[in-house]
Design a protein around this motif. Structure first.
Motif, PDB file in Angstrom:
ATOM      1  N   GLU A 120       0.812  -1.208   0.000  1.00 52.15           N
ATOM      2  CA  GLU A 120       0.000   0.000   0.000  1.00 52.15           C
ATOM      3  C   GLU A 120       0.848   1.262   0.000  1.00 52.15           C
ATOM      4  OE1 GLU A 120      -2.618  -0.259   3.301  1.00 52.15           O
ATOM      5  OE2 GLU A 120      -3.795  -1.895   2.465  1.00 52.15           O
ATOM      6  N   THR A 121       2.018   1.205   0.626  1.00 50.92           N
ATOM      7  CA  THR A 121       2.924   2.348   0.674  1.00 50.92           C
ATOM      8  C   THR A 121       4.347   1.887   0.408  1.00 50.92           C
ATOM      9  OG1 THR A 121       3.357   2.164   3.051  1.00 50.92           O
ATOM     10  CG2 THR A 121       1.472   3.511   2.387  1.00 50.92           C
ATOM     11  N   GLY A 122       5.202   2.822   0.098  1.00 52.98           N
ATOM     12  CA  GLY A 122       6.634   2.568  -0.031  1.00 52.98           C
ATOM     13  C   GLY A 122       7.391   3.667   0.681  1.00 52.98           C
ATOM     14  N   ARG A 123       8.498   3.321   1.301  1.00 54.22           N
ATOM     15  CA  ARG A 123       9.305   4.324   1.994  1.00 54.22           C
ATOM     16  C   ARG A 123      10.475   4.736   1.102  1.00 54.22           C
ATOM     17  NH1 ARG A 123      11.058   4.044   8.191  1.00 54.22           N
ATOM     18  NH2 ARG A 123       8.859   4.620   8.252  1.00 54.22           N
ATOM     19  N   GLU A 143      15.857   4.778  -4.094  1.00 56.17           N
ATOM     20  CA  GLU A 143      15.688   3.470  -3.468  1.00 56.17           C
ATOM     21  C   GLU A 143      14.400   3.484  -2.669  1.00 56.17           C
ATOM     22  OE1 GLU A 143      20.084   1.635  -2.655  1.00 56.17           O
ATOM     23  OE2 GLU A 143      19.243   3.008  -1.163  1.00 56.17           O
ATOM     24  N   VAL A 144      13.609   2.431  -2.810  1.00 53.99           N
ATOM     25  CA  VAL A 144      12.326   2.328  -2.119  1.00 53.99           C
ATOM     26  C   VAL A 144      12.329   1.075  -1.255  1.00 53.99           C
ATOM     27  CG1 VAL A 144       9.847   1.946  -2.425  1.00 53.99           C
ATOM     28  CG2 VAL A 144      11.030   3.601  -3.861  1.00 53.99           C
ATOM     29  N   GLU A 145      11.851   1.230  -0.025  1.00 58.99           N
ATOM     30  CA  GLU A 145      11.756   0.107   0.900  1.00 58.99           C
ATOM     31  C   GLU A 145      10.290  -0.260   1.104  1.00 58.99           C
ATOM     32  OE1 GLU A 145      12.899  -1.093   5.514  1.00 58.99           O
ATOM     33  OE2 GLU A 145      12.906   0.992   4.869  1.00 58.99           O
ATOM     34  N   ASP A 171       7.062   7.768   4.058  1.00 58.69           N
ATOM     35  CA  ASP A 171       6.200   6.717   3.527  1.00 58.69           C
ATOM     36  C   ASP A 171       5.182   7.357   2.599  1.00 58.69           C
ATOM     37  OD1 ASP A 171       7.289   4.477   4.900  1.00 58.69           O
ATOM     38  OD2 ASP A 171       6.341   5.186   6.722  1.00 58.69           O
ATOM     39  N   VAL A 172       5.103   6.844   1.372  1.00 64.18           N
ATOM     40  CA  VAL A 172       4.243   7.440   0.346  1.00 64.18           C
ATOM     41  C   VAL A 172       3.289   6.380  -0.193  1.00 64.18           C
ATOM     42  CG1 VAL A 172       4.210   8.659  -1.872  1.00 64.18           C
ATOM     43  CG2 VAL A 172       6.121   9.002  -0.293  1.00 64.18           C
ATOM     44  N   PRO A 173       1.997   6.673  -0.303  1.00 61.94           N
ATOM     45  CA  PRO A 173       1.052   5.708  -0.870  1.00 61.94           C
ATOM     46  C   PRO A 173       1.425   5.333  -2.300  1.00 61.94           C
ATOM     47  CG  PRO A 173      -0.121   7.486   0.249  1.00 61.94           C
ATOM     48  CD  PRO A 173       1.320   7.904   0.168  1.00 61.94           C
TER      49      PRO A 173
END
Length: 443
Positions: A120-123, A143-145, A171-173
């Motif tokens: 749902e989200t990525g940091r 880079e996305v976690e 954290d981004v939706p």
């Protein structure tokens, strides 16, 4: 009505609490029971939960600040419309006036990608480009976690970075716009400010040559010298025997989170101040830099060979019997050793040691109980969901064997005191080649 978030008393004699990090940003929706922040006392680091539903607002204490018990550190507003777009600010200061909206440039919108089915989200872990910088479609942009992994995300378009609309650590939706790439170099590229209530609500113009600023949460240090880290990062570091002090000595910024542990695992002793790990206390294997090499080999070769052994000779063998033989052969050829003790173990199982498995029949590989140390360790990951793993210092090189689809994933961890780079490459290349065509190497 708004609800106050106060510094709680987490101990009988506690007078203050140190804010390690905020787990929500101003404007984020919160629910009762969700973790808002991490607080350190003289006994532990604990997560503090929200006591009401709403939106985090008016954050008054920054990470690294000690706040008296009972003092208000933030508010939970009933509506996102009343959340001021402010930076996290020190206790006792008033909110700054909201900046005038900045028009976003026209260009290619880069959205937070979905890297997993249920994500749902990525940091945003880090940006590889700064506002105003030229970028190619295949260049890594950020880079996305997720909850499962950290991945590099390419730009997808040629051009210039005109706007970065989310900060490192945010954290981004999935689907929200996080960057804009334009065909021509922007006159006034944009960098997001920290407390935006959504990924794109509060951009700020930056000078074209200015590097992206670090978030305040990533640049704090406890005033009394304590190491700031999340509870999960502390727990995992303790379980793996990792010393967070090495990150401090190497100049990495606090507070540390789980993503920082990979950096810690990759640190060689030579990157750390000698006071952190005295030479007299260091194991011999840690006096050399750690290295890792990966390779692939098809599953089909091993499966076909073992099936043929059973069909033609009536011999049923586990795959690790074949691995031990081929590993000993490849290691002997690469390292030039006369004798080799191979330790074999599935993840979580008791290991067994085999002396010179390449000099015995496959069906006669008996366990050696002499207590002699292993020259090579084989770790079987194929029955677990783990495909590869980086390990800490060991007395011998470790060859981990995982599985991914129709391939074995081979990971060799070693130090320069155990194998030279050329010998390590020769070893893993020889082992992978034997797994690819077992019958050819058994003749």
């Amino acid at each position: 009505m708004p609800h106050e978030v106060i510094m709680p008393a987490l101990g009988m004699a506690q007078e203050t609490g140190l804010i390690v990090s905020w787990l929500k940003q101003p404007g984020d929706a919160v629910r009762t029971g969700e973790a808002l922040m991490e607080v350190e006392t003289d006994k532990a680091v604990m997560e503090v939960e929200a006591l009401a539903d709403g939106f985090l607002s008016d954050v008054r204490a920054a990470p690294g600040e000690s706040v008296p018990v009972g003092q208000v550190v933030a508010m939970i507003a009933d509506s996102a419309d009343v959340v001021p777009a402010t930076q996290i600010r020190p206790v006792g200061t008033e909110p700054a006036a909201a900046a005038a909206p900045v028009a976003l440039p026209e260009g290619q919108n880069i959205i937070m990608p979905a890297l997993g089915m249920a994500q749902e989200t990525g940091r945003v872990v880090s940006w590889a480009k700064v506002p105003g910088e030229a970028v190619a479609a295949d260049d890594v942009l950020l880079e996305v976690e997720t909850d499962k992994s950290t991945m590099e995300v390419p730009a997808g378009h040629d051009g210039f970075v005109a706007a970065l609309l989310a900060e490192a650590g945010q954290d981004v939706p999935v689907g929200d716009v996080i960057a804009i790439i334009t065909a021509s170099k922007p006159d006034a590229p944009i960098q997001a400010r920290a407390a935006a209530h959504s990924a794109v609500s509060e951009p700020t113009p930056v000078a074209p040559t200015a590097p992206a600023p670090h978030r305040a949460l990533e640049a704090v240090v406890a005033p009394d010298g304590r190491i700031l880290a999340s509870p999960k990062a502390r727990r995992l570091a303790a379980e793996e025997g990792l010393d967070l002090g090495r990150l401090v000595a190497a100049g990495h910024k606090q507070p540390f989170h789980v993503t920082d542990l990979e950096t810690l695992r990759n640190l060689s002793v030579t990157q750390v101040d000698a006071s952190i790990l005295p030479v007299s206390a260091a194991p011999a294997t840690m006096m050399h830099a750690a290295h890792q090499i990966g390779a692939r080999a098809p599953l089909a070769g091993t499966i076909d060979f073992l099936a043929r052994m059973e069909a033609e000779a009536g011999i049923t063998l586990p795959p690790d019997t074949l691995w031990a033989r081929f590993a000993a052969e490849a290691y002997r050829a690469a390292a030039g050793v006369a004798e080799i003790m191979v330790e074999v173990a599935a993840l979580g199982a008791d290991p067994r040691r085999i002396a010179n498995p390449d000099r015995a029949r496959l069906s006669d590989q008996s366990e050696d109980t002499s207590g002699r140390p292993a020259a090579l360790i084989l770790r079987d990951l194929t029955a677990s969901p783990i495909t590869t793993m980086r390990v800490g210092p060991s007395t011998a090189p470790i060859l981990s064997i995982g599985k991914d689809g129709e391939s074995y994933l081979l990971t060799l961890d070693f130090t320069d005191g155990q194998l030279s780079e050329d010998a390590a490459i020769a070893f893993i290349t020889g082992f992978a080649g034997r797994l690819s065509e077992p019958l050819l190497h058994m003749i």
